[in-house]
Design a protein around this motif. Structure first.
Motif, PDB file in Angstrom:
ATOM      1  N   ARG A 287      40.778  34.198 -12.849  1.00 21.55           N
ATOM      2  CA  ARG A 287      39.447  33.946 -13.549  1.00 21.55           C
ATOM      3  C   ARG A 287      38.790  35.515 -13.612  1.00 21.55           C
ATOM      4  O   ARG A 287      39.520  36.260 -13.004  1.00 21.55           O
ATOM      5  N   THR A 288      38.081  35.756 -14.463  1.00 20.14           N
ATOM      6  CA  THR A 288      37.469  36.995 -14.604  1.00 20.14           C
ATOM      7  C   THR A 288      36.750  37.301 -13.253  1.00 20.14           C
ATOM      8  O   THR A 288      36.125  36.470 -12.792  1.00 20.14           O
ATOM      9  N   HIS A 289      36.498  38.663 -12.995  1.00 18.24           N
ATOM     10  CA  HIS A 289      36.029  39.113 -11.849  1.00 18.24           C
ATOM     11  C   HIS A 289      34.541  39.121 -11.901  1.00 18.24           C
ATOM     12  O   HIS A 289      33.749  39.042 -11.243  1.00 18.24           O
ATOM     13  N   ASP A 290      34.121  39.094 -13.341  1.00 17.99           N
ATOM     14  CA  ASP A 290      32.481  39.167 -13.550  1.00 17.99           C
ATOM     15  C   ASP A 290      31.979  37.639 -13.810  1.00 17.99           C
ATOM     16  O   ASP A 290      32.916  37.069 -14.193  1.00 17.99           O
ATOM     17  N   TYR A 291      30.801  37.696 -13.804  1.00 14.29           N
ATOM     18  CA  TYR A 291      30.231  36.260 -14.054  1.00 14.29           C
ATOM     19  C   TYR A 291      28.809  36.438 -14.535  1.00 14.29           C
ATOM     20  O   TYR A 291      28.176  37.451 -14.723  1.00 14.29           O
ATOM     21  N   LYS A 292      28.213  35.426 -15.090  1.00 13.65           N
ATOM     22  CA  LYS A 292      26.935  35.364 -15.452  1.00 13.65           C
ATOM     23  C   LYS A 292      26.094  34.593 -14.608  1.00 13.65           C
ATOM     24  O   LYS A 292      26.352  33.266 -14.324  1.00 13.65           O
ATOM     25  N   ARG A 293      24.838  34.865 -14.530  1.00 13.73           N
ATOM     26  CA  ARG A 293      24.190  34.088 -13.639  1.00 13.73           C
ATOM     27  C   ARG A 293      22.931  33.260 -14.204  1.00 13.73           C
ATOM     28  O   ARG A 293      22.580  33.648 -15.257  1.00 13.73           O
ATOM     29  N   HIS A 294      23.062  31.922 -13.998  1.00 12.41           N
ATOM     30  CA  HIS A 294      22.146  30.748 -14.554  1.00 12.41           C
ATOM     31  C   HIS A 294      21.006  30.263 -13.657  1.00 12.41           C
ATOM     32  O   HIS A 294      20.689  29.302 -13.922  1.00 12.41           O
ATOM     33  N   GLY A 295      20.622  31.006 -12.687  1.00 14.70           N
ATOM     34  CA  GLY A 295      19.291  30.546 -11.880  1.00 14.70           C
ATOM     35  C   GLY A 295      19.930  30.173 -10.589  1.00 14.70           C
ATOM     36  O   GLY A 295      21.120  30.308 -10.151  1.00 14.70           O
ATOM     37  N   THR A 296      19.208  29.937  -9.758  1.00 19.93           N
ATOM     38  CA  THR A 296      19.488  29.435  -8.540  1.00 19.93           C
ATOM     39  C   THR A 296      18.656  28.279  -8.105  1.00 19.93           C
ATOM     40  O   THR A 296      17.615  27.709  -8.438  1.00 19.93           O
TER      41      THR A 296
END
Length: 308
Positions: free
Chosen positions: A146-155
């Motif tokens: 998987r890619t090392h970076d990600y997108k945040r979609h809230g908590t």
């Protein structure tokens, strides 16, 4: 050891007494590494650092001492030295640490009759993370990638209560973790437990747990009993162990493009867990825990005195 080895040393002792237990000269090249050189390596490893790093490596120590890296490895292995490893610790400064440990461990090892013992805490700021590119599935000879970076979609924040006796978990997700949400979760617990039982809650002294609203609500229910954990001692709260299971099995590698999906997966994990709950087995008594803390404090004090 083999019985022949034992018999050889017994015969040598009978024949020569203590002198017979000394190792005899062996054939081959004499030992080239002196005890002073070994002591120098150990002294440098324990009390110095290289000029360009925070800790020694095998090869940097070999360059510094003029020995081979295999020799350094043997010395470190023989004396249990691992400069490349580091662990964390945190000692509680709670003045009532001993009393609280005895109180909570007593609940675990000898719970009162006709009572529930619930470990309560919140896992706050759980992020809904999604990878920036599709995950490559596992193949024979190749792990999942998987890619090392990600997108945040809230908590979201999870409030959970673990029944110490059965392992059953009551949980609910909230977008915030204020005293209002904590009180709502306590009310949910109150609706779930059978009537006529005392409730013993183990929780930390987080600010939202001690507001006037929460205290008043608990005061109106004398069958509820609160047991606060010592400060900086979350390890004594068993629900933290369950949070670790949730993280390892669901959150660590999970992908969620919205908080709704994240919360749905958390609820599904709780439902699956409660189909066959298993309690955690607490094995250490309060005396054993306090003795271990005492030994650690004594060792730390000795190390600090030695450095000064």
């Amino acid at each position: 050891m083999h019985e022949h080895t034992v018999g050889k040393w017994r015969r040598r002792f009978v024949k020569e007494r203590l002198d017979g237990l000394s190792d005899e000269p062996r054939p081959g090249r004499p030992r080239s590494l002196t005890d002073d050189k070994v002591a120098e390596v150990i002294e440098r490893t324990l009390h110095t650092t290289p000029p360009d790093a925070t800790h020694w490596s095998i090869r940097s120590m070999a360059r510094e001492t003029g020995l081979s890296h295999t020799t350094i490895r043997r010395i470190w292995t023989a004396f249990g030295l691992q400069p490349y490893r580091a662990q964390t610790f945190k000692l509680s400064s709670d003045p009532f640490f001993v009393d609280k440990v005895r109180d909570i461990v007593g609940l675990y090892l000898s719970p009162p009759d006709r009572a529930l013992v619930l470990c309560v805490d919140e896992k706050s700021q759980i992020q809904a993370l999604d990878r920036t590119q599709p995950v490559l599935p596992m193949l024979p000879g190749m792990p999942e990638r998987r890619t090392h970076d990600y997108k945040r979609h809230g908590t979201t924040s999870l409030f959970a209560a673990l029944d110490v006796a059965t392992g059953f978990v009551i949980g609910k997700c909230y977008r915030r973790h204020r005293a209002r949400e904590f009180l709502d979760f306590l009310k949910q617990i109150d609706r779930c437990i059978p009537a006529g039982l005392d409730v013993h809650i183990v929780m930390d002294n987080y600010a939202t747990h001690q507001t006037a609203t929460v205290r008043d609500w608990l005061a109106r229910r004398p069958h509820w009993h609160v047991h606060f954990t010592p400060t900086s001692a979350s390890w004594i709260n068993q629900v933290e162990r369950w949070f670790a299971e949730l993280t390892r099995k669901q959150l660590q590698r999970g992908m969620h493009n919205s908080t709704h999906k994240l919360e749905a997966d958390i609820r599904a994990f709780i439902d699956k867990h409660n189909q066959d709950p298993k309690p955690f087995k607490w094995t250490k008594s309060a005396d054993e825990i306090l003795a271990a803390v005492k030994r650690f404090c004594f060792r730390v004090e000795q190390d600090l005195c030695h450095e000064t």
